[in-house]
Design an enzyme around this catalytic site. Structure first.
Site, PDB file in Angstrom:
ATOM      1  N   GLU A 163       0.528  -1.158  -0.396  1.00 48.07           N
ATOM      2  CA  GLU A 163      -0.249  -0.081  -0.027  1.00 48.07           C
ATOM      3  C   GLU A 163       0.751   1.139  -0.182  1.00 48.07           C
ATOM      4  OE1 GLU A 163      -2.551   0.121   2.897  1.00 48.07           O
ATOM      5  OE2 GLU A 163      -3.789  -2.345   2.475  1.00 48.07           O
ATOM      6  N   ASN A 204       2.173  -4.628  -3.133  1.00 42.03           N
ATOM      7  CA  ASN A 204       0.190  -4.805  -3.307  1.00 42.03           C
ATOM      8  C   ASN A 204      -0.204  -4.180  -2.962  1.00 42.03           C
ATOM      9  OD1 ASN A 204      -1.170  -7.185  -2.878  1.00 42.03           O
ATOM     10  ND2 ASN A 204      -0.809  -6.736  -0.667  1.00 42.03           N
ATOM     11  N   HIS A 240     -10.109  -5.086  -3.179  1.00 39.01           N
ATOM     12  CA  HIS A 240     -11.533  -5.529  -1.848  1.00 39.01           C
ATOM     13  C   HIS A 240     -12.439  -5.121  -2.584  1.00 39.01           C
ATOM     14  CE1 HIS A 240      -9.054  -7.458   1.849  1.00 39.01           C
ATOM     15  NE2 HIS A 240      -7.997  -6.366   1.139  1.00 39.01           N
ATOM     16  N   GLU A 268      -5.865 -10.507  -2.637  1.00 41.90           N
ATOM     17  CA  GLU A 268      -6.949 -10.328  -1.350  1.00 41.90           C
ATOM     18  C   GLU A 268      -8.304 -10.053  -1.476  1.00 41.90           C
ATOM     19  OE1 GLU A 268      -5.324  -7.314   1.891  1.00 41.90           O
ATOM     20  OE2 GLU A 268      -3.668  -8.046   1.411  1.00 41.90           O
ATOM     21  N   ASP A 270     -12.549 -10.396  -1.256  1.00 38.82           N
ATOM     22  CA  ASP A 270     -13.168 -10.208  -0.979  1.00 38.82           C
ATOM     23  C   ASP A 270     -14.713  -9.084  -1.694  1.00 38.82           C
ATOM     24  OD1 ASP A 270     -12.301  -8.154   0.355  1.00 38.82           O
ATOM     25  OD2 ASP A 270     -12.091  -8.730   2.510  1.00 38.82           O
TER      26      ASP A 270
HETATM   27  C1  XIL Z   1      -6.347  -6.532   7.437  1.00 40.45           C
HETATM   28  C2  XIL Z   1      -6.991  -8.267   8.385  1.00 40.45           C
HETATM   29  O1  XIL Z   1      -7.254  -8.646   7.957  1.00 40.45           O
HETATM   30  C3  XIL Z   1      -7.127  -8.244   9.675  1.00 40.45           C
HETATM   31  O2  XIL Z   1      -7.404  -9.184  10.198  1.00 40.45           O
HETATM   32  C4  XIL Z   1      -6.331  -6.503  10.746  1.00 40.45           C
HETATM   33  O3  XIL Z   1      -6.888  -6.374  11.981  1.00 40.45           O
HETATM   34  C5  XIL Z   1      -5.999  -5.525   9.658  1.00 40.45           C
HETATM   35  O4  XIL Z   1      -6.148  -5.945   8.686  1.00 40.45           O
HETATM   36  N1  XIL Z   1      -5.178  -4.964   3.166  1.00 40.45           N
HETATM   37  C6  XIL Z   1      -3.803  -5.527   3.843  1.00 40.45           C
HETATM   38  C7  XIL Z   1      -3.956  -6.335   4.801  1.00 40.45           C
HETATM   39  O5  XIL Z   1      -3.048  -6.169   2.743  1.00 40.45           O
HETATM   40  O6  XIL Z   1      -3.001  -6.957   5.662  1.00 40.45           O
HETATM   41  C8  XIL Z   1      -5.575  -6.496   5.263  1.00 40.45           C
HETATM   42  O7  XIL Z   1      -5.519  -7.177   6.352  1.00 40.45           O
HETATM   43  C9  XIL Z   1      -6.437  -5.867   5.033  1.00 40.45           C
HETATM   44  C10 XIL Z   1      -6.235  -4.674   4.167  1.00 40.45           C
END
Ligand code: XIL
Length: 451
Positions: A163, A204, A240, A268, A270
């Site tokens: 990020e 990422n 996300h 990641e 979802d």
């Molecule tokens: C999230 C985890 O899933 C949670 O359990 C934690 O509290 C916060 O982080 N981007 C990322 C991940 O790169 O590491 C994050 O994971 C979600 C957003």
């Protein structure tokens, strides 16, 4: 009953008899098709990985079974983050990270390391400290070297930098960029490569799935790193996503990174929705999942997709996005959702028939002949866009003619597929087809299989 006779593929025996003599109603219920192979097997047929983020202490029972059998890649959801592995300066805790890596090895799975350099989930001693740039550089180099070396040769990839960008494509203001300048990224990659020359090194980020200002900044960074000879192997698109907001330029964006000579991973995934989840929302979610999977499958250098938690009971969404949830492919109780089947289908799996059944009946029977009927019914929230029903006769029966389906019989085995106009079985509705057949001696109801 008077079925309408539509053209059929069976060689019709001329049916002299009319269905008048006896009328019987025999029924039998078919079961849903055997389950598709696990997602990881389907993914392998497409040369892709299907991964999930996991929590180490949950890897037992049903959670462990599904994590181990359905996925061929794991990402520690939190276990490899700096605050997890070095909560106190110089004191390391590898317990959960090791547990996940060991589980993955036992289940023949890849691991994606996540993550080495980030602005979030850093230990207090680091963020609250006062450091000169030289000290901070030393701390970062030491952290990267220690963690990458610990898992040397064991991880398929590392999210080295997480990020780094703002939404407008400028660099995010962080402890790293503020104190070290933006070349901390090149340095981090270089140190990671030195510690493990074989693992793939990624940058990422989120909101970089479609072509936009942020993804273009990432693109330009990767291009310049490549030109400078800095080790960069891949780009992670977090994904996300929000229900119904599939970024239509996803495939094009993946392709432009691939054309730079790097791998791409959806890291990641979802797809969150406003709660409560409804059948309509879950159907939309399945379509969105399928679109994301399809974009990855379509580009050779897209190595695969990781979901950020495979069950709604292990998802970060409800904690972080008020009123949202149901973002993963399994319910909280580990039932596969439409999104699960969408992933399977994107990897070439057959459409699920879960929630739909077929039943066979004999509405009418006479001395040598009978009329059969099969009805396919889907419960609320389930539907089919095509269907196939098969059965095996146990007493020498022979189908002679069918309507509202295309049926073939080979020996005792009968297979019927939908006609061009009745493949859709709507949610909570049904579709029937009929046929005539011959029998002698007895005419037992066969067990029918849908799928
Ligand atoms: C999230 C985890 O899933 C949670 O359990 C934690 O509290 C916060 O982080 N981007 C990322 C991940 O790169 O590491 C994050 O994971 C979600 C957003």
């Amino acid at each position: 009953m008077t079925p309408s006779r539509t053209p059929h593929r069976l060689l019709p025996l001329l049916l002299a008899a009319t269905a008048t003599a006896t009328t019987l109603l025999l029924t039998g219920t078919g079961t849903a098709t055997a389950a598709d192979p696990p997602l990881r097997d389907l993914a392998t047929t497409k040369g892709k990985v299907i991964g999930t983020a996991v929590t180490g202490n949950k890897l037992t029972g049903t959670y462990g079974d599904l994590a181990g059998t359905q996925f061929n890649s794991l990402t520690p959801g939190n276990a490899m983050k700096w605050e997890s592995v070095e909560p106190t300066r110089g004191t390391y805790n590898w317990t959960e990270a090791d547990q996940i890596v060991n589980f993955a090895q036992a289940h023949n799975q890849q691991v994606r390391g996540h993550t080495l350099v980030w602005h979030s989930q850093n230990p207090g001693w680091l963020t609250n400290g006062t450091w000169t740039p030289t000290q901070l550089t030393g701390i970062l180099q030491d952290h990267i070297t220690t963690e990458v070396t610990r898992y040397k040769g064991k991880l398929a990839a590392w999210d080295v930098v997480n990020e780094p960008f703002n939404e407008d494509g400028t660099y995010r203001s962080t402890i790293w960029s503020n104190n070290l300048g933006t070349d901390y990224i090149a340095q981090a990659l270089t140190w990671a490569r030195a510690a493990d020359p074989t693992t793939k090194l990624y940058i990422n980020d989120y909101n970089v799935e479609g072509v936009n200002a942020k993804s273009t900044a990432l693109y330009n960074l990767v291009k310049s790193l490549k030109e400078r000879g800095i080790p960069i192997d891949g780009v992670g698109l977090q994904a996300h996503l929000i229900l119904g907001q599939y970024p239509s330029s996803l495939q094009q964006n993946i392709q432009r990174f691939a054309d730079l000579g790097v791998d791409v991973a959806i890291t990641e995934l979802d797809i969150r929705m406003q709660l409560p989840a409804t059948d309509a929302k879950l159907t939309q979610q399945a379509a969105d999942y399928k679109a994301v999977m399809g974009a990855c499958v379509a580009v050779t250098r897209c190595v695969g997709v990781t979901v950020w938690g495979f069950t709604d009971s292990d998802s970060w969404i409800p904690d972080v996005f008020d009123g949202y949830g149901a973002a993963t492919p399994y319910t909280e109780n580990f039932s596969p959702k439409p999104a699960y089947y969408a992933i399977a289908q994107a990897f070439g799996g057959t459409p699920s028939t879960e929630g739909c059944t077929a039943s066979y009946s004999v509405p009418s029977q006479w001395n040598t002949g009978f009329t059969g009927q099969v009805t396919i019914t889907c419960s609320a929230g389930r539907s089919l866009s095509s269907w196939k029903v098969s059965w095996t006769y146990g007493a020498g029966q022979q189908v002679t003619q069918a309507w509202n389906a295309n049926c073939t019989q080979a020996g005792a085995a009968v297979t019927c597929v939908n006609a061009s106009y009745n493949g859709t079985v709507p949610s909570g509705g049904s579709v029937s087809f009929g046929f005539n057949g011959t029998w002698s001696g007895s005419n037992p109801v066969p067990t029918v299989t849908l799928g």
